[in-house]
Write a protein that holds these residues in place. Sequence first.
Motif, PDB file in Angstrom:
ATOM      1  N   CYS A  92       0.819  -1.219   0.000  1.00  0.00           N
ATOM      2  CA  CYS A  92       0.000   0.000   0.000  1.00  0.00           C
ATOM      3  C   CYS A  92       0.849   1.264   0.000  1.00  0.00           C
TER       4      CYS A  92
ATOM      5  N   GLN B 143      -1.617   2.201  -3.361  1.00  0.00           N
ATOM      6  CA  GLN B 143      -2.774   3.036  -3.029  1.00  0.00           C
ATOM      7  C   GLN B 143      -3.544   3.412  -4.284  1.00  0.00           C
TER       8      GLN B 143
ATOM      9  N   ILE C 140      -5.532   3.335   3.454  1.00  0.00           N
ATOM     10  CA  ILE C 140      -6.279   3.085   2.229  1.00  0.00           C
ATOM     11  C   ILE C 140      -7.553   2.282   2.518  1.00  0.00           C
TER      12      ILE C 140
END
Length: 335
Positions: free
Chosen positions: A9, A14, A42
């Motif tokens: 992430c 993301q 996220i």
Amino acid sequence: MTRLAVLGCGRIGQMHARNIARHSRTTLGAVFDVHRPAAEAIAAETGARITDTADEIFSNPDIDGVVISTSTDTHVTMIEAGVAAGKPMLCEKPIDLDLDRVNACAHLLSKGEVPVMLGFVRRFDPSHGAVRSAIANGDVGELHQVVITSRDPDLAPEAYLKVSGGIFRDMTIHDFDMARFILNEEIDTVFASGSRLVAPDLMDRLDDFDTVSIIMTTASGKQCVIGNSRRSVYGYDQRVEAFGSNGMASSENRKPHAMVLSGGGFSGKAAPCLDFFIERYNDAFNAEIDAFADVVEHGAPPPVSFEDGRQAQRLAEAALKSATGHRPVKMKEID
């Protein structure tokens, strides 16, 4: 709806998570990151579930496919886990920094039971695709030369550059793939030159280059010239040109708007190029997720295969060998 999960992430993970969550054909089922706050951020934005391990995602029967955007040194490990779980995967580039490890992974995938798509997003850019179509349609006649310009707006942080594998494996690898995509023919010879002009002291410490030029030739004599720089003061410079016996097709830079200003003592004043790859290739990233949904839902062959990733990696190794050895390198030298 196809339920996808994202491993990793960071910035690009993301972006993938947001695109999956917004896409009409996909839903974001889960996210994972070794740095849990990144996953939490996220997940809070998209409503995705957070897992404590990547294995939880691979073993979850409700997850149809997995996007791998973890650090490069984990890609092969993740692919191996995905193959064991039978999960279709979209993996960011490069596959690994070690070509031997890439080749071993290719052997694992040789049975073709689990599809792996590589994240060379520029293939999905409408303008670059139109250049390829113009060649296929005969609009430029017999193809003679391809010129690819790729310049970043500025250097990445030193911490990233230290683990990136160098400019050829990290940055130019996109252009190596684009060269194969546009030429539609394999490269025979690579000659590369590297310089330290943007940040000489940093490049000396990293034993890397920030400015490179590559000339590649196919067996039939077609040429491809790639120019890279780590810093372009006018924005993210991305152009592709195909020149042939009957004409030329080119893909130009994108800008925030198309207004051009002229006035007293000047003309042609335009906005700078879009700032970076996420903005420049926004449409392409969405098209990439759409293509991956076809792979997962319908069993379509990946439009960018693991072998495409391996061949781009081989070109990166050839370019590094050429630049450091100051000589042309035949692709048959690169195992």
